[in-house]
Write a protein that holds these residues in place. Structure first.
Motif, PDB file in Angstrom:
ATOM      1  N   ILE A  30       0.826  -1.214   0.000  1.00  8.06           N
ATOM      2  CA  ILE A  30       0.000   0.000   0.000  1.00  8.06           C
ATOM      3  C   ILE A  30       0.857   1.260   0.000  1.00  8.06           C
ATOM      4  O   ILE A  30       0.433   2.298  -0.531  1.00  8.06           O
ATOM      5  CB  ILE A  30      -1.008   0.025   1.170  1.00  8.06           C
ATOM      6  CG1 ILE A  30      -0.305   0.107   2.528  1.00  8.06           C
ATOM      7  CG2 ILE A  30      -1.932  -1.184   1.107  1.00  8.06           C
ATOM      8  CD1 ILE A  30      -1.247   0.376   3.687  1.00  8.06           C
ATOM      9  N   LEU A  31       2.078   1.165   0.545  1.00  2.85           N
ATOM     10  CA  LEU A  31       2.958   2.339   0.542  1.00  2.85           C
ATOM     11  C   LEU A  31       3.502   2.655  -0.845  1.00  2.85           C
ATOM     12  O   LEU A  31       4.044   3.747  -1.075  1.00  2.85           O
ATOM     13  CB  LEU A  31       4.121   2.120   1.520  1.00  2.85           C
ATOM     14  CG  LEU A  31       3.756   2.148   3.008  1.00  2.85           C
ATOM     15  CD1 LEU A  31       4.957   1.737   3.858  1.00  2.85           C
ATOM     16  CD2 LEU A  31       3.264   3.533   3.425  1.00  2.85           C
ATOM     17  N   ALA A  32       3.359   1.717  -1.768  1.00  8.53           N
ATOM     18  CA  ALA A  32       3.762   1.989  -3.152  1.00  8.53           C
ATOM     19  C   ALA A  32       2.878   3.041  -3.807  1.00  8.53           C
ATOM     20  O   ALA A  32       3.264   3.671  -4.796  1.00  8.53           O
ATOM     21  CB  ALA A  32       3.738   0.695  -3.966  1.00  8.53           C
ATOM     22  N   ASP A  33       1.677   3.227  -3.244  1.00  7.89           N
ATOM     23  CA  ASP A  33       0.784   4.287  -3.715  1.00  7.89           C
ATOM     24  C   ASP A  33       1.210   5.602  -3.060  1.00  7.89           C
ATOM     25  O   ASP A  33       1.197   5.733  -1.831  1.00  7.89           O
ATOM     26  CB  ASP A  33      -0.658   3.937  -3.331  1.00  7.89           C
ATOM     27  CG  ASP A  33      -1.664   4.938  -3.856  1.00  7.89           C
ATOM     28  OD1 ASP A  33      -1.565   6.125  -3.476  1.00  7.89           O
ATOM     29  OD2 ASP A  33      -2.560   4.534  -4.620  1.00  7.89           O
ATOM     30  N   GLU A  34       1.599   6.582  -3.880  1.00 12.95           N
ATOM     31  CA  GLU A  34       2.161   7.828  -3.348  1.00 12.95           C
ATOM     32  C   GLU A  34       1.191   8.548  -2.420  1.00 12.95           C
ATOM     33  O   GLU A  34       1.585   9.078  -1.368  1.00 12.95           O
ATOM     34  CB  GLU A  34       2.558   8.756  -4.502  1.00 12.95           C
ATOM     35  CG  GLU A  34       3.217  10.054  -4.035  1.00 12.95           C
ATOM     36  CD  GLU A  34       3.597  10.967  -5.192  1.00 12.95           C
ATOM     37  OE1 GLU A  34       4.257  11.997  -4.931  1.00 12.95           O
ATOM     38  OE2 GLU A  34       3.238  10.657  -6.337  1.00 12.95           O
ATOM     39  N   GLU A  42      11.417  -0.467   2.217  1.00  9.39           N
ATOM     40  CA  GLU A  42      12.240   0.000   3.330  1.00  9.39           C
ATOM     41  C   GLU A  42      11.387   0.766   4.338  1.00  9.39           C
ATOM     42  O   GLU A  42      11.555   0.631   5.560  1.00  9.39           O
ATOM     43  CB  GLU A  42      13.369   0.884   2.808  1.00  9.39           C
ATOM     44  CG  GLU A  42      14.316   1.383   3.896  1.00  9.39           C
ATOM     45  CD  GLU A  42      15.403   2.296   3.340  1.00  9.39           C
ATOM     46  OE1 GLU A  42      15.937   3.108   4.136  1.00  9.39           O
ATOM     47  OE2 GLU A  42      15.695   2.217   2.128  1.00  9.39           O
ATOM     48  N   LEU A  43      10.444   1.563   3.825  1.00  4.17           N
ATOM     49  CA  LEU A  43       9.591   2.368   4.702  1.00  4.17           C
ATOM     50  C   LEU A  43       8.700   1.479   5.566  1.00  4.17           C
ATOM     51  O   LEU A  43       8.485   1.764   6.755  1.00  4.17           O
ATOM     52  CB  LEU A  43       8.745   3.332   3.873  1.00  4.17           C
ATOM     53  CG  LEU A  43       7.885   4.335   4.654  1.00  4.17           C
ATOM     54  CD1 LEU A  43       8.763   5.203   5.560  1.00  4.17           C
ATOM     55  CD2 LEU A  43       7.080   5.206   3.685  1.00  4.17           C
ATOM     56  N   ALA A  44       8.191   0.402   4.992  1.00  2.00           N
ATOM     57  CA  ALA A  44       7.368  -0.527   5.765  1.00  2.00           C
ATOM     58  C   ALA A  44       8.148  -1.081   6.946  1.00  2.00           C
ATOM     59  O   ALA A  44       7.642  -1.174   8.071  1.00  2.00           O
ATOM     60  CB  ALA A  44       6.877  -1.661   4.870  1.00  2.00           C
TER      61      ALA A  44
END
Length: 484
Positions: free
Chosen positions: A116-120, A151-153
């Motif tokens: 889901i973090l791939a969605d800006e 990485e953010l996850a």
């Protein structure tokens, strides 16, 4: 965000605690567990300092592999030697590792978060929310927003940047995925945590359930528990004004029946709100509230009993049969009934408002579930923690003798350290096998997951048990077969 190819076949449905497990959410132990310090352990809800590499390589690795043999055998069957030969650091269970299994049945929460973090748009919103909770600077917020989603996850969960710099606290309790929510039929009841340490993980899970393509068809079935109206006007932060509910206190025992524990972590207000929402949304017909002593020894309902078969349960005896008030007993007279460590069970029926049913003790409730909800035609069997012998009953309950995960009816996972409970299983005609041996037998074909019956699988537990949660805690089932 790229559409997930499995969206059309990703199903949710749990009607019992013991139907054949098909899909579950887990979180592999991450680097945050290795950064818990004594001065913050209590604040972060950990009882001890655990050794991360041992948990990963010598304990959780076996859990992952056994789950794969039962839930996604194509990923492991016939490949065990190859997997072991290339995983000097056991990457099979590690998200972001080249050798990670990437199963769609043993689903890693960190991967869902990365998706889901791939969605800006979502990345900006969630980063802003996390930074607001953690008090980050605006410059750090911008830096995190520009970070690679995978990485953010990991940062959001471990609190640690790629250069090993900690920027905020980890959420080490995320390995206990059961606590973030419960699948009830085709609905998901989200938790409302009692402790500040679990607020971030709850928010991460909320974003996953409402934004990941896996759950697109079920977003209207996600149930959130609100705070009381104008709760912010009430004085202080007294427990009696708080609405809390955690997944370890919720059990889906039959298609129309849910148990909710009122405990150290789930309040009466939380149970009340859950009952109203479950009835209003026609999710179930019955909810039984089991009120256990609000003690850290117990914490959640699933730490004092879990189900093994439709006619078999494992439980701590003092919870099964709480002491009855006896006016002739001086200590009872001195303490008064409400001060005894009593357990009560009260059942509410959607179609019979104002007519609750009271159970004499928890064992009577379990017998009623087995016979009347699940149609058992055999006498209900109770296996007691520690064989109901003091002090082994209390000692082994503390190391999760009652916190078992059913892979299918009669096949359950538990820790290898609870010797008296193991003997009690043997006395109830269960086979007992070490996970290391079972994995070898599954790989060779000597044992078949589909035909295995009445087995307690012993899992290595030297470090995992110190985190105070068993395999029931470390699993959030989202799909089980209905039992026939």
């Amino acid at each position: 965000m790229q559409q997930n190819p499995f969206e059309s076949v990703f199903k949710i449905g749990v009607t019992t605690e013991i139907g054949r497990l098909r899909k579950l959410l887990v979180h592999s132990p991450d680097s945050g567990l290795g950064k818990v310090v004594p001065s913050k352990a209590q604040d972060w809800l950990f009882e001890d300092i655990v050794h991360l590499d041992t948990i990963r390589k010598d304990e959780y690795d076996y859990y992952t592999k056994l789950l794969m043999y039962f839930l996604d055998p194509e990923k492991i069957k016939g490949k065990l030697a190859e997997i072991d030969s290339v995983e000097a650091n056991r990457g099979f269970y590690k998200p972001n590792h080249p050798n990670f299994h990437n199963s769609e049945n043993v689903v890693e929460l960190q991967n869902l978060l990365a998706d889901i973090l791939a969605d800006e748009y979502i990345r900006k919103k969630l980063t802003a929310a996390v930074c607001a909770i953690e008090g980050c600077t605006y410059k750090l917020q911008l830096k995190l927003t520009a970070t690679d989603p995978k990485e953010l996850a990991e940062i959001f969960i471990s609190g640690t940047m790629a250069d090993d710099t900690m920027i905020f606290a980890p959420v080490p309790n995320l390995i206990f995925t059961r606590d973030v929510g419960t699948t009830i039929n085709s609905h998901i009841l989200l938790n409302k945590p009692a402790k500040k340490a679990r607020v971030r993980e709850t928010m991460l899970m909320r974003y996953i359930f409402f934004n990941h393509p896996f759950f697109a068809a079920y977003q209207d079935n996600v149930i959130e528990i609100p705070d009381p109206t104008q709760h912010f006007l009430r004085p202080g932060d007294e427990p009696e004004f708080r609405t809390t509910l955690e997944g370890g206190d919720v059990m889906m025992v039959s298609k129309n029946h849910v148990l909710i524990g009122v405990s150290e972590r789930t309040s009466e207000e939380g149970a009340n709100e859950a009952i109203k929402l479950l009835f209003e949304n026609d999710v179930v017909e019955k909810v039984t509230v089991v009120k256990i002593p609000a003690k850290r020894d117990y914490m959640h309902l699933d730490t004092v009993f879990t189900q093994v078969k439709r006619d078999t349960w494992v439980i701590l005896h003092s919870i099964a049969h709480s002491p009855a008030y006896d006016a002739t007993e001086p200590i009872h007279f001195l303490k008064e009934p409400e001060k005894l460590e009593a357990t009560t069970a009260i059942q509410f029926h959607k179609n019979k408002p104002g007519e609750p049913k009271y159970y004499e003790h928890v064992e009577a409730l379990l017998d009623d579930i087995s016979r009347n909800d699940l149609g058992s035609t055999t006498p209900t069997k109770i296996i007691y923690s520690g064989g109901n012998v003091f002090p082994y009953d209390s000692r082994e309950q503390w190391t999760d003798s009652c916190n078992l995960l059913a892979l299918k009816e009669g096949v359950v996972l538990g820790y290898d350290r609870n010797d008296r409970t193991v003997e009690a299983f043997k006395a109830s005609n269960f086979n007992v096998v070490k996970v290391q041996d079972l994995i070898q037998d599954l790989e060779s074909g000597k044992v078949d997951a589909d035909t295995l019956t009445d087995t307690l699988v012993l899992m290595p537990s030297a470090e995992l048990s110190r985190a105070r949660g068993g395999f029931h805690c470390m699993s959030l089932p989202i799909l089980r077969d209905e039992i026939l």
